[in-house]
Enzyme design. Structure first.
Site, PDB file in Angstrom:
ATOM      1  N   TRP A 359       0.838  -1.212   0.000  1.00 11.84           N
ATOM      2  CA  TRP A 359       0.000   0.000   0.000  1.00 11.84           C
ATOM      3  C   TRP A 359       0.865   1.251   0.000  1.00 11.84           C
ATOM      4  O   TRP A 359       0.386   2.338  -0.290  1.00 11.84           O
ATOM      5  CB  TRP A 359      -0.929  -0.006   1.227  1.00 11.84           C
ATOM      6  CG  TRP A 359      -0.246   0.219   2.553  1.00 11.84           C
ATOM      7  CD1 TRP A 359       0.849  -0.437   3.034  1.00 11.84           C
ATOM      8  CD2 TRP A 359      -0.599   1.172   3.562  1.00 11.84           C
ATOM      9  NE1 TRP A 359       1.190   0.032   4.276  1.00 11.84           N
ATOM     10  CE2 TRP A 359       0.323   1.020   4.631  1.00 11.84           C
ATOM     11  CE3 TRP A 359      -1.606   2.129   3.677  1.00 11.84           C
ATOM     12  CZ2 TRP A 359       0.255   1.792   5.791  1.00 11.84           C
ATOM     13  CZ3 TRP A 359      -1.662   2.892   4.836  1.00 11.84           C
ATOM     14  CH2 TRP A 359      -0.737   2.714   5.874  1.00 11.84           C
ATOM     15  N   ASP A 360       2.160   1.095   0.308  1.00 12.32           N
ATOM     16  CA  ASP A 360       3.096   2.227   0.276  1.00 12.32           C
ATOM     17  C   ASP A 360       2.922   3.037  -1.002  1.00 12.32           C
ATOM     18  O   ASP A 360       2.991   4.259  -1.004  1.00 12.32           O
ATOM     19  CB  ASP A 360       4.561   1.742   0.269  1.00 12.32           C
ATOM     20  CG  ASP A 360       4.910   0.820   1.420  1.00 12.32           C
ATOM     21  OD1 ASP A 360       4.042   0.047   1.842  1.00 12.32           O
ATOM     22  OD2 ASP A 360       6.063   0.858   1.870  1.00 12.32           O
ATOM     23  N   GLU A 486       0.682  -2.924  12.267  1.00  9.94           N
ATOM     24  CA  GLU A 486       0.913  -4.371  12.219  1.00  9.94           C
ATOM     25  C   GLU A 486       1.182  -4.973  13.590  1.00  9.94           C
ATOM     26  O   GLU A 486       1.506  -6.156  13.686  1.00  9.94           O
ATOM     27  CB  GLU A 486       2.055  -4.673  11.264  1.00  9.94           C
ATOM     28  CG  GLU A 486       1.704  -4.278   9.846  1.00  9.94           C
ATOM     29  CD  GLU A 486       2.718  -4.750   8.816  1.00  9.94           C
ATOM     30  OE1 GLU A 486       3.850  -5.090   9.198  1.00  9.94           O
ATOM     31  OE2 GLU A 486       2.359  -4.766   7.631  1.00  9.94           O
TER      32      GLU A 486
HETATM   33  C1  BGC Z   1       4.957  -1.764   7.313  1.00  7.63           C
HETATM   34  C2  BGC Z   1       3.934  -1.780   6.202  1.00  7.63           C
HETATM   35  C3  BGC Z   1       4.635  -1.467   4.895  1.00  7.63           C
HETATM   36  C4  BGC Z   1       5.800  -2.400   4.644  1.00  7.63           C
HETATM   37  C5  BGC Z   1       6.580  -2.056   3.414  1.00  7.63           C
HETATM   38  C6  BGC Z   1       6.076  -2.715   6.978  1.00  7.63           C
HETATM   39  O1  BGC Z   1       7.057  -2.633   7.983  1.00  7.63           O
HETATM   40  O2  BGC Z   1       4.381  -2.117   8.532  1.00  7.63           O
HETATM   41  O3  BGC Z   1       2.926  -0.845   6.443  1.00  7.63           O
HETATM   42  O4  BGC Z   1       3.729  -1.563   3.859  1.00  7.63           O
HETATM   43  O5  BGC Z   1       6.675  -2.341   5.752  1.00  7.63           O
HETATM   44  O6  BGC Z   1       7.136  -0.796   3.516  1.00  7.63           O
END
Ligand code: BGC
Length: 782
Positions: A359-360, A486
């Protein structure tokens, strides 16, 4: 100097020969146009930290290992492949290989130039037996000819006449060293490429390879121009994994050898080896026809145009000025010419996260591109559109309607082997639709609306409709999902997810009215859009009446607090030191979640709620993700904690230059770099884009005297210049445009500049962060 880099507004210069920092600088000095990525390795190939040449979308497949499988688990993973390396130019100085580990670097610096779009190096090297040469190199990955890279390599003897031998390579299946248990590091692939064709003649060579499982084919071609006074002897050869041009010459003092290497890449899932070879040869001819000077001129013109639309000026903090331009440059590199491919979390700067997109891309990177290079945003969204069938299949496999976009992927198929933070992170589908809505509002692109946007919004609305349900009280609930944070998983009614789904449902219904034919082709009926509207209207948004704050998901505020005081600093990031089961049942926030909702759905919160929520979540948020600081900055600025916002601004912008997560070797944090733009524009500029209009509420932190940024919106380019007392809005070109300044309408017309005052704020004391997790203080005190 800061962390080895010299502070300067338009370039990043590294003066040291610190071989221990190679891995870090390889990512920071990476060049890319969104299609090809070259890590900033030294030309001679060794010493090297992590070698890397990437083509957007080019990957290998591998089975995902599960000790205990389960229904609906993705079977295959995807990993970005380090493709044929064409950056290598080795040099022998009278029999002695130029190798910075030996002899002496009398001078050495490297410069990433944000206006020329090139990486330059200047080295004076003394060989172990005392012979001195100056080597100057410059390389580019072309923004205008997307298959093309070029390297200029010049050697000058500094003492007597010297024999120089240059070897210019195309090398496939370079060995890579990586043994790590960190899930953010890529799976290692050994010898991923199988040779199919090789050819060499004159100064020109081609290698064609294919991956074993994904069956993707790649061709790499090189050609050269050699300039010297006389006596050049050349050979070229090609075998399976190596093509090499060797040029030997005696060069007197005062003279030099100049090699210009043109390098082209192409890949395809369908085209034959001869077709692909023809494709790269054609691109190579085009590049040589343009020539080195021509490529440089095109690159500069492209970047002049970019900076005229995207530059951010900061007065009062020279290091941040540099960091923000560095950030914008890399965001452009990540997204400029991907053309219906994704924007990976690391761009094309390293193998981290296996080269996956998250989603970044839609939530952090595309807003920047939408307001600076809208075509690039459109192309990235087109990529999502091309993956709709895979997203439909995924939804069906999960027993859901519509389309479920993957949490992480290269080709659109879900690759997350950890379902609580992968499959369950359904918000990604609302994030995609949000980026579509923003792009449409900013451009009015009707073709895209009809041909791609309608399908994306309809299918994501269908997903929400089937994922949620009306409870006994009529509320529409979305249970069992994971929001952005997360450190919580599989929760009920995550506020971020629900509010983003609400917008998704409403926008889908509105779009179907604007595009009745496209909607009808997707089988949408009036009854269906009515169910979307009703789900949106009844969306449950939990609120803790007693505390007067929003729990980020139901019951979150009832959980035990994480014991921050007894968590040692070296136990961060927590995910590498504590079991998920414990993180999930406590109040500890990895990254902005409810705070993220208050940014993207700021229209759903009152100012008082925002202030109370910020105060509640700041002391719980540990920022173990680089996606957090920029969002916390935006909300801190909105509720009046300008110094705190400024500290977070620096954290977001300097994440990579200061290697704050100690993993820049694996690639840059593109979302955080994009976040630097977010803080400038949405934080201190107060830009919001709810409801298809642009509003600003600028306010600077005390440390800055001036901040200026530029944007493009519906064909108009304008600038906003903010100082401590007021803001100037100036239309640079395009039709008149109306925006809002702290609630007041301002119409920008050609040739005039509108100034509006900014009322001073009552200072309030900012809340603390978890023990030991305060951002580095950029200002002495709050
Ligand atoms: C984050 C996610 C992100 C991913 C890639 C993870 O550490 O919690 O939100 O999409 O890294 O950057």
């Amino acid at each position: 100097m800061s962390h080895g880099f010299q502070v300067s507004p338009w370039e990043l210069r590294w003066n040291d020969l610190d071989l221990g920092a190679l891995e870090r600088t390889e990512a920071i000095f990476a060049l890319s146009n969104g299609h090809i990525g070259l890590r900033g390795t030294l030309e001679e190939g060794e010493p090297c930290g992590v070698p890397g040449t990437y083509l957007n979308g080019f990957h290998e497949q591998h089975p995902l290992p599960y000790a205990e499988g389960g229904y609906g688990y993705p079977e295959d993973g995807q990993t970005v492949v380090n493709v044929t390396d064409g950056k290598i130019i080795r040099l022998l100085v009278q029999d002695e290989p130029l190798d910075m580990r030996y002899g002496r670097a009398v001078e050495h610096h490297r410069v990433l130039d944000f206006r020329s779009g090139t990486l330059r190096r200047d080295t004076v090297w003394e060989s172990p037996t005392g012979r001195r040469v100056r080597v100057r190199t410059e390389r580019l990955v072309s923004f205008t000819q997307r298959a093309v890279c070029a390297i200029r390599y010049e050697i000058e003897p500094l003492d007597d006449r010297i024999q120089l031998v240059v070897q210019s390579d195309l090398l496939a299946n370079e060995p890579i060293d990586s043994q790590s248990k960190d899930p953010r590091v890529a799976a290692t692939l050994n010898n991923p490429l199988v040779a199919e064709d090789s050819f060499a003649e004159d100064y020109h060579a081609v290698l064609v390879h294919q991956t074993r499982k994904s069956k993707l084919r790649i061709a790499a071609a090189m050609d050269h121009e050699l300039e010297t006074d006389d006596g050049l002897r050349c050979e070229i050869s090609a075998e399976e994994d190596l093509a090499r041009l060797t040029a030997a010459v005696d060069v007197p003092r005062g003279s030099r050898l100049r090699v210009t290497k043109y390098l082209c890449y192409g890949w395809s899932a369908r085209r034959s080896a001869p077709a692909l070879r023809a494709q790269v040869d054609a691109a190579l001819s085009g590049a040589m026809q343009t020539g080195w000077d021509g490529l440089l001129a095109e690159q500069r013109a492209y970047l002049d145009d970019f900076w005229a639309t995207a530059d951010i000026e900061i007065d009062g903090d020279a290091e941040l000025q540099q960091a923000v331009r560095f950030a914008l440059f890399h965001v452009l590199q990540a997204g400029a010419r991907g053309e219906s491919r994704a924007v990976p979390a690391k761009g094309l700067t390293g193998p981290g996260y296996d080269g996956h997109s998250f989603w970044d891309s839609e939530t952090f990177v595309l807003p920047v591109l939408t307001y600076t290079v809208p075509e690039a945003a459109r192309d990235a969204l087109r990529w999502r559109h091309t993956t709709l069938d895979k997203a439909r299949e995924r939804a069906a496999a999960l027993g859901l309607g519509g389309a479920a976009f993957p949490w992480r992927s290269i080709n659109g198929a879900e690759c997350s082997a950890y379902w609580p933070a992968g499959t369950a992170a359904f918000h990604v589908s609302a994030d995609v639709s949000d980026a579509v809505v923003r792009y449409l509002a900013a451009t009015g692109d009707e073709d895209f609306e009809r041909d791609a946007a309608t399908a994306i919004l309809v299918e994501t609305a269908r997903l929400w409709s089937s994922l949620g349900h009306h409870d006994m009280h009529g509320g529409f609930r979305i249970d069992g999902v994971t929001g952005p944070d997360e450190y919580s998983a599989v929760v009920d009614n995550n506020v971020y997810t629900n509010l983003m789904a609400q917008r998704n449902l409403r926008e889908a219904a509105a779009l179907c009215e604007r595009q009745p034919a496209a909607a009808a082709a997707l089988g949408v009926t009036a009854d269906e859009t009515a169910t979307w509207r009703s789900a949106a209207d009844k969306m449950v948004v939990p609120y803790d009446e007693m505390l007067g704050v929003h729990p980020q998901s139901e019951r979150f505020t009832e959980h035990a607090r994480w014991d921050f005081e007894n968590t040692p600093q070296d136990h961060y990031p927590l995910l590498l030191n504590y079991p998920y089961f414990d993180l999930y049942r406590k109040q500890v926030v990895k990254q902005a979640d409810l705070v993220m909702a208050m940014y993207l759905r700021g229209d759903a919160f009152s100012p008082e709620q925002k202030a109370r929520n910020v105060d509640y979540y700041e002391p719980l948020t540990v920022r173990d993700s680089s996606l957090s600081a920029c969002v916390q900055a935006v909300l801190a600025a909105e509720v009046g904690y300008l110094d705190l916002a400024y500290d977070y601004f620096a954290e977001a912008a300097l994440t990579d230059l200061h290697d704050l997560h100690s993993n820049v070797r694996n690639g840059l944090h593109i979302a955080s770099l994009a976040g630097a733009w977010t803080v400038a524009v949405a934080g201190f500029g107060g830009m919001r884009d709810h409801d298809r209009s642009l509003t600003f509420a600028p306010r600077l932190p005390p440390a800055l005297t001036r901040l200026a940024f530029r944007m493009t919106y519906r064909g108009s380019r304008f600038s906003v210049e903010v100082d401590q007392e007021g803001a100037n809005y100036t239309l640079l070109d395009g039709p008149a445009l109306t925006v809002r300044h702290h609630g007041e309408e301002v119409t920008l017309t050609p040739g005039s500049s509108e100034r509006r005052p900014i009322a001073a704020l009552e200072p309030r004391e900012a809340p603390p962060q978890p023990h030991g997790r305060a951002p580095h203080r950029r200002t002495p005190k709050y």
